[in-house]
Design a protein around this motif. Sequence first.
Motif, PDB file in Angstrom:
ATOM      1  N   GLY A  32     -13.436  -2.514   4.384  1.00  0.00           N
ATOM      2  CA  GLY A  32     -13.417  -0.959   4.591  1.00  0.00           C
ATOM      3  C   GLY A  32     -11.986  -0.325   4.812  1.00  0.00           C
ATOM      4  N   GLY A  33     -10.971  -0.956   4.059  1.00  0.00           N
ATOM      5  CA  GLY A  33      -9.877  -0.139   4.516  1.00  0.00           C
ATOM      6  C   GLY A  33      -9.028  -0.617   5.367  1.00  0.00           C
ATOM      7  N   ILE A  34      -9.616  -1.770   6.231  1.00  0.00           N
ATOM      8  CA  ILE A  34      -8.839  -2.303   7.390  1.00  0.00           C
ATOM      9  C   ILE A  34      -7.987  -3.460   6.833  1.00  0.00           C
ATOM     10  N   SER A  35      -6.668  -3.311   7.349  1.00  0.00           N
ATOM     11  CA  SER A  35      -5.728  -4.332   6.875  1.00  0.00           C
ATOM     12  C   SER A  35      -5.683  -5.478   8.005  1.00  0.00           C
ATOM     13  N   THR A  36      -5.536  -6.740   7.716  1.00  0.00           N
ATOM     14  CA  THR A  36      -5.183  -7.644   8.689  1.00  0.00           C
ATOM     15  C   THR A  36      -3.963  -8.631   8.286  1.00  0.00           C
ATOM     16  N   ILE A  43      -0.757  -6.694  13.677  1.00  0.00           N
ATOM     17  CA  ILE A  43      -1.630  -7.837  13.003  1.00  0.00           C
ATOM     18  C   ILE A  43      -2.888  -6.957  12.682  1.00  0.00           C
ATOM     19  N   ILE A  44      -3.271  -5.758  13.085  1.00  0.00           N
ATOM     20  CA  ILE A  44      -4.419  -5.274  12.490  1.00  0.00           C
ATOM     21  C   ILE A  44      -4.200  -3.739  12.186  1.00  0.00           C
ATOM     22  N   THR A  45      -4.416  -3.256  10.953  1.00  0.00           N
ATOM     23  CA  THR A  45      -4.371  -1.649  10.769  1.00  0.00           C
ATOM     24  C   THR A  45      -5.693  -1.106  10.388  1.00  0.00           C
ATOM     25  N   ASN A  46      -6.208  -0.210  11.432  1.00  0.00           N
ATOM     26  CA  ASN A  46      -7.637   0.280  10.934  1.00  0.00           C
ATOM     27  C   ASN A  46      -7.284   1.956  10.773  1.00  0.00           C
ATOM     28  N   PRO A  47      -7.457   2.447   9.546  1.00  0.00           N
ATOM     29  CA  PRO A  47      -7.348   3.773   9.197  1.00  0.00           C
ATOM     30  C   PRO A  47      -8.761   4.615   9.546  1.00  0.00           C
ATOM     31  N   MET A  48      -9.721   3.783   9.894  1.00  0.00           N
ATOM     32  CA  MET A  48     -10.814   4.425  10.437  1.00  0.00           C
ATOM     33  C   MET A  48     -11.451   5.504   9.345  1.00  0.00           C
ATOM     34  N   VAL A  49     -11.448   5.279   8.146  1.00  0.00           N
ATOM     35  CA  VAL A  49     -11.770   5.944   6.822  1.00  0.00           C
ATOM     36  C   VAL A  49     -13.510   6.106   7.037  1.00  0.00           C
TER      37      VAL A  49
END
Length: 504
Positions: free
Chosen positions: A442-446, A458-464
């Motif tokens: 869902g667009g979350i990068s780990t 270590i985690i990026t969540n753009p909350m799309v």
Amino acid sequence: MKNIFGVNFKIGKLQLAILIAGFLFLATKGNAQTINGVLGTPVTFNTKAEISTTKTSNSYLTLQYNLNSNSQSGWTVRIQANSDFSNGTATIAASFVSLTYASSVGGPSGTSSRGYQSLSTSTAKSMVNTNGNITGGNRSFQQRFNMRVAGGNHLNVGSGTYNTTLTVTIFDKNGNVMATNSNITVSFVVSYSSTCQGATLNTYSSAQGTFNTYAEQMAGMTVTDALSVQYSPNGATCDEWSLNVRAAGNFTNGSQSVAPQFFSLRFNRVSTGTPTATQIGVNNTPVVLNNTDVVLINGSNAPFGANVFTEHKFDMLIQGGNHLMVPNGTYTGTLILSLYNSNNVLVSTSTVAVSFQVNSVSNSFTLELQNSANEIDIVFNTLESYMNGVSVNKSRGMRVVGYQPYQVIIKTSGLNLIGPDSNTIPVAAVNVQTTKYTSSSGGISTFTRALSTVDQVIITNPMVDYTHQVVEYDLRYYTAANDSRLAGKTGTFNTTVLFVIIPQ
């Protein structure tokens, strides 16, 4: 009748004789052997410089003798202090005061000084050398004595008039007492005092720091004029005074706390009164707080002005770092300020509450380690463990709740895992991998990171998508195969891993 009158007359003569004898007896008592003392100008110490200097009052004590008996050459005058000198609250030892014979008015010739004799409360000191006789024509005479008071720090115990009484005795050559007086008062005056008697201290908190972001928490801050210290010397002379501070405990917000060692006070300025910062000799070096006294101002080079209200401003420096990664709220600590005089005697104290706030947007997120992910045991107990590496998986080990885009940062509290006997393993020997628990990202990068004290995303969540407001992540800790940094290590090695969530 004549015989009767004769009898009466004889009785009258007898009565008269008795009256005359009584008169003679009273006259003898009226001229009893006496010693009286008359005082001149006392030694007086008016300034700081003077109390360090020995001072003398010439002809300070005049002893007046009225004697009925003769004495051959060898008679002497002995003087003993009945107690140490006192102003009612403080004492100064009698041994710091000396007397010496100076001159005579009338009396026998051949009297000379034995030099200055220190007063003693246990021994009567012989004050004169004599080779003249006390005879009928010189039984009433005077002797004058100089008094010397030794200067020094023993005088720096408070101002006032310091008194004691002396016992003065004249002995004949055979040691018999000719006259004595045990109540002759002598004194000296100390007008200067650096005891700060009567001075008071007051404090209040002037400003409060607030941390709003993770970056501010890591950087720390300086709160200008955070603390105000007020001095009211009243009528006291406070010279070479010192100001100390100690923390009564941690800065707390309920069960959460931050140790005082992460806080410092720094002198800023004299906002009101005297002396100036230059006159005091204070510098702007930060002083780290502790649970014991630390010195803020050490032995001021200048005194407070008597009856001059003075106020100092201090900055509070809050050290940035992981210790500030605490829940939002107000964290309050209690400081105890103490004023000491030049003899390091406590004069006055004041207690003040100082505080800072954490209002970090990072704390609007929830990051939770679950499924025993708060404790990771990587076990090496076989050769294969070293050769192949070891991996520990925590399924759904981390749960994050957030309603805006965020990043999760990972870092360690130290450079090494610490083992027995100070053995260490670099934290970079352990890697951490994060993956989203469900298959769809869902667009979350780990990311996978080697542990470090440096912030690493270590985690990026753009909350799309709203479905990514509550997300669980798998965690995997592992070591590389044949990592030489692990060779030959035995024992349990520990470090702390921090996960920090920040808005993106």
